[in-house]
Scaffold this motif. Sequence first.
Motif, PDB file in Angstrom:
ATOM      1  N   LEU A  10      -3.994   2.023   4.690  1.00 42.48           N
ATOM      2  CA  LEU A  10      -2.897   1.743   5.622  1.00 42.48           C
ATOM      3  C   LEU A  10      -3.427   1.583   7.054  1.00 42.48           C
ATOM      4  O   LEU A  10      -3.014   0.667   7.780  1.00 42.48           O
ATOM      5  CB  LEU A  10      -1.853   2.859   5.598  1.00 42.48           C
ATOM      6  CG  LEU A  10      -0.877   2.816   4.446  1.00 42.48           C
ATOM      7  CD1 LEU A  10      -0.083   4.117   4.369  1.00 42.48           C
ATOM      8  CD2 LEU A  10       0.047   1.630   4.578  1.00 42.48           C
ATOM      9  N   ASP A  11      -4.344   2.456   7.456  1.00 44.88           N
ATOM     10  CA  ASP A  11      -4.951   2.342   8.783  1.00 44.88           C
ATOM     11  C   ASP A  11      -5.720   1.047   8.919  1.00 44.88           C
ATOM     12  O   ASP A  11      -5.682   0.393   9.973  1.00 44.88           O
ATOM     13  CB  ASP A  11      -5.898   3.524   9.046  1.00 44.88           C
ATOM     14  CG  ASP A  11      -5.169   4.821   9.289  1.00 44.88           C
ATOM     15  OD1 ASP A  11      -3.934   4.786   9.548  1.00 44.88           O
ATOM     16  OD2 ASP A  11      -5.814   5.881   9.222  1.00 44.88           O
ATOM     17  N   GLU A  12      -6.437   0.665   7.878  1.00 39.37           N
ATOM     18  CA  GLU A  12      -7.223  -0.562   7.901  1.00 39.37           C
ATOM     19  C   GLU A  12      -6.323  -1.777   8.055  1.00 39.37           C
ATOM     20  O   GLU A  12      -6.658  -2.727   8.754  1.00 39.37           O
ATOM     21  CB  GLU A  12      -8.043  -0.670   6.604  1.00 39.37           C
ATOM     22  CG  GLU A  12      -8.934  -1.870   6.514  1.00 39.37           C
ATOM     23  CD  GLU A  12     -10.002  -1.927   7.587  1.00 39.37           C
ATOM     24  OE1 GLU A  12     -10.383  -3.059   7.961  1.00 39.37           O
ATOM     25  OE2 GLU A  12     -10.460  -0.873   8.073  1.00 39.37           O
ATOM     26  N   ARG A  13      -5.187  -1.742   7.434  1.00 42.68           N
ATOM     27  CA  ARG A  13      -4.266  -2.873   7.466  1.00 42.68           C
ATOM     28  C   ARG A  13      -3.616  -3.028   8.838  1.00 42.68           C
ATOM     29  O   ARG A  13      -3.308  -4.129   9.260  1.00 42.68           O
ATOM     30  CB  ARG A  13      -3.187  -2.706   6.402  1.00 42.68           C
ATOM     31  CG  ARG A  13      -2.306  -3.929   6.307  1.00 42.68           C
ATOM     32  CD  ARG A  13      -1.551  -4.001   5.062  1.00 42.68           C
ATOM     33  NE  ARG A  13      -2.371  -4.411   3.939  1.00 42.68           N
ATOM     34  CZ  ARG A  13      -1.944  -4.525   2.705  1.00 42.68           C
ATOM     35  NH1 ARG A  13      -0.707  -4.226   2.424  1.00 42.68           N
ATOM     36  NH2 ARG A  13      -2.753  -4.919   1.735  1.00 42.68           N
ATOM     37  N   SER A  14      -3.387  -1.940   9.542  1.00 43.68           N
ATOM     38  CA  SER A  14      -2.681  -2.029  10.832  1.00 43.68           C
ATOM     39  C   SER A  14      -3.601  -2.217  12.005  1.00 43.68           C
ATOM     40  O   SER A  14      -4.715  -2.444  11.964  1.00 43.68           O
ATOM     41  CB  SER A  14      -1.834  -0.802  11.057  1.00 43.68           C
ATOM     42  OG  SER A  14      -2.595   0.373  10.989  1.00 43.68           O
TER      43      SER A  14
ATOM     44  N   VAL B 288       0.817  -1.210   0.000  1.00 43.21           N
ATOM     45  CA  VAL B 288       0.000   0.000   0.000  1.00 43.21           C
ATOM     46  C   VAL B 288       0.857   1.269   0.000  1.00 43.21           C
ATOM     47  O   VAL B 288       0.503   2.267  -0.620  1.00 43.21           O
ATOM     48  CB  VAL B 288      -0.976   0.005   1.202  1.00 43.21           C
ATOM     49  CG1 VAL B 288      -1.809   1.265   1.223  1.00 43.21           C
ATOM     50  CG2 VAL B 288      -1.864  -1.223   1.172  1.00 43.21           C
ATOM     51  N   VAL B 289       1.994   1.223   0.658  1.00 39.64           N
ATOM     52  CA  VAL B 289       2.857   2.404   0.751  1.00 39.64           C
ATOM     53  C   VAL B 289       3.415   2.795  -0.618  1.00 39.64           C
ATOM     54  O   VAL B 289       3.518   3.974  -0.937  1.00 39.64           O
ATOM     55  CB  VAL B 289       4.006   2.151   1.750  1.00 39.64           C
ATOM     56  CG1 VAL B 289       4.999   3.310   1.739  1.00 39.64           C
ATOM     57  CG2 VAL B 289       3.463   1.923   3.148  1.00 39.64           C
ATOM     58  N   ASN B 290       3.756   1.809  -1.426  1.00 40.95           N
ATOM     59  CA  ASN B 290       4.427   2.085  -2.693  1.00 40.95           C
ATOM     60  C   ASN B 290       3.545   1.903  -3.925  1.00 40.95           C
ATOM     61  O   ASN B 290       4.053   1.767  -5.033  1.00 40.95           O
ATOM     62  CB  ASN B 290       5.671   1.200  -2.821  1.00 40.95           C
ATOM     63  CG  ASN B 290       6.694   1.539  -1.761  1.00 40.95           C
ATOM     64  OD1 ASN B 290       7.067   2.684  -1.600  1.00 40.95           O
ATOM     65  ND2 ASN B 290       7.122   0.543  -1.012  1.00 40.95           N
ATOM     66  N   LEU B 291       2.246   1.914  -3.746  1.00 42.52           N
ATOM     67  CA  LEU B 291       1.378   1.714  -4.907  1.00 42.52           C
ATOM     68  C   LEU B 291       1.267   2.985  -5.734  1.00 42.52           C
ATOM     69  O   LEU B 291       1.453   4.093  -5.233  1.00 42.52           O
ATOM     70  CB  LEU B 291      -0.003   1.203  -4.500  1.00 42.52           C
ATOM     71  CG  LEU B 291      -0.929   2.086  -3.660  1.00 42.52           C
ATOM     72  CD1 LEU B 291      -1.717   3.020  -4.545  1.00 42.52           C
ATOM     73  CD2 LEU B 291      -1.871   1.200  -2.894  1.00 42.52           C
ATOM     74  N   ARG B 292       0.994   2.805  -6.997  1.00 45.12           N
ATOM     75  CA  ARG B 292       0.829   3.955  -7.908  1.00 45.12           C
ATOM     76  C   ARG B 292      -0.633   4.406  -7.869  1.00 45.12           C
ATOM     77  O   ARG B 292      -1.547   3.578  -7.813  1.00 45.12           O
ATOM     78  CB  ARG B 292       1.204   3.559  -9.334  1.00 45.12           C
ATOM     79  CG  ARG B 292       2.670   3.236  -9.479  1.00 45.12           C
ATOM     80  CD  ARG B 292       3.017   2.893 -10.889  1.00 45.12           C
ATOM     81  NE  ARG B 292       2.216   1.748 -11.331  1.00 45.12           N
ATOM     82  CZ  ARG B 292       2.332   1.174 -12.502  1.00 45.12           C
ATOM     83  NH1 ARG B 292       3.185   1.611 -13.383  1.00 45.12           N
ATOM     84  NH2 ARG B 292       1.578   0.136 -12.826  1.00 45.12           N
ATOM     85  N   PHE B 293      -0.835   5.708  -7.906  1.00 49.80           N
ATOM     86  CA  PHE B 293      -2.203   6.232  -7.880  1.00 49.80           C
ATOM     87  C   PHE B 293      -2.999   5.795  -9.102  1.00 49.80           C
ATOM     88  O   PHE B 293      -4.216   5.656  -9.029  1.00 49.80           O
ATOM     89  CB  PHE B 293      -2.211   7.747  -7.739  1.00 49.80           C
ATOM     90  CG  PHE B 293      -1.986   8.235  -6.329  1.00 49.80           C
ATOM     91  CD1 PHE B 293      -2.001   7.370  -5.247  1.00 49.80           C
ATOM     92  CD2 PHE B 293      -1.780   9.562  -6.077  1.00 49.80           C
ATOM     93  CE1 PHE B 293      -1.805   7.819  -3.949  1.00 49.80           C
ATOM     94  CE2 PHE B 293      -1.587  10.040  -4.790  1.00 49.80           C
ATOM     95  CZ  PHE B 293      -1.592   9.150  -3.723  1.00 49.80           C
ATOM     96  N   THR B 294      -2.318   5.559 -10.225  1.00 53.13           N
ATOM     97  CA  THR B 294      -3.046   5.083 -11.410  1.00 53.13           C
ATOM     98  C   THR B 294      -3.633   3.701 -11.150  1.00 53.13           C
ATOM     99  O   THR B 294      -4.759   3.414 -11.565  1.00 53.13           O
ATOM    100  CB  THR B 294      -2.133   5.046 -12.645  1.00 53.13           C
ATOM    101  OG1 THR B 294      -0.943   4.300 -12.344  1.00 53.13           O
ATOM    102  CG2 THR B 294      -1.769   6.440 -13.093  1.00 53.13           C
ATOM    103  N   ASP B 295      -2.893   2.851 -10.449  1.00 53.05           N
ATOM    104  CA  ASP B 295      -3.420   1.525 -10.091  1.00 53.05           C
ATOM    105  C   ASP B 295      -4.558   1.658  -9.088  1.00 53.05           C
ATOM    106  O   ASP B 295      -5.601   1.017  -9.228  1.00 53.05           O
ATOM    107  CB  ASP B 295      -2.321   0.634  -9.509  1.00 53.05           C
ATOM    108  CG  ASP B 295      -1.303   0.210 -10.542  1.00 53.05           C
ATOM    109  OD1 ASP B 295      -1.647   0.161 -11.747  1.00 53.05           O
ATOM    110  OD2 ASP B 295      -0.162  -0.089 -10.149  1.00 53.05           O
ATOM    111  N   LEU B 296      -4.348   2.479  -8.082  1.00 45.69           N
ATOM    112  CA  LEU B 296      -5.381   2.685  -7.072  1.00 45.69           C
ATOM    113  C   LEU B 296      -6.666   3.184  -7.711  1.00 45.69           C
ATOM    114  O   LEU B 296      -7.761   2.687  -7.405  1.00 45.69           O
ATOM    115  CB  LEU B 296      -4.890   3.673  -6.009  1.00 45.69           C
ATOM    116  CG  LEU B 296      -5.846   4.004  -4.876  1.00 45.69           C
ATOM    117  CD1 LEU B 296      -6.282   2.755  -4.130  1.00 45.69           C
ATOM    118  CD2 LEU B 296      -5.201   5.007  -3.927  1.00 45.69           C
TER     119      LEU B 296
END
Length: 68
Positions: free
Chosen positions: A64-68, A26-34
Amino acid sequence: MAKKLRWVDVHDIAIELEEHHPDVDVVNLRFTDLWKWVQALPDFDDDPQKSNEKILEAIQMAWLDERS
């Protein structure tokens, strides 16, 4: 019938993304993919042009919050 998601439903979108893409960095994802993944969610129903970098960043942070 499930609630239709819109760009403003940042937290709900993050939950759905975590369910559909649990192994994504999630930290390194591209906004185009998101942007594409949000639109591909089964309950998503909003104008693709209503998104912007601020909304995508908010979704990323909620994810990120959801994952942690």
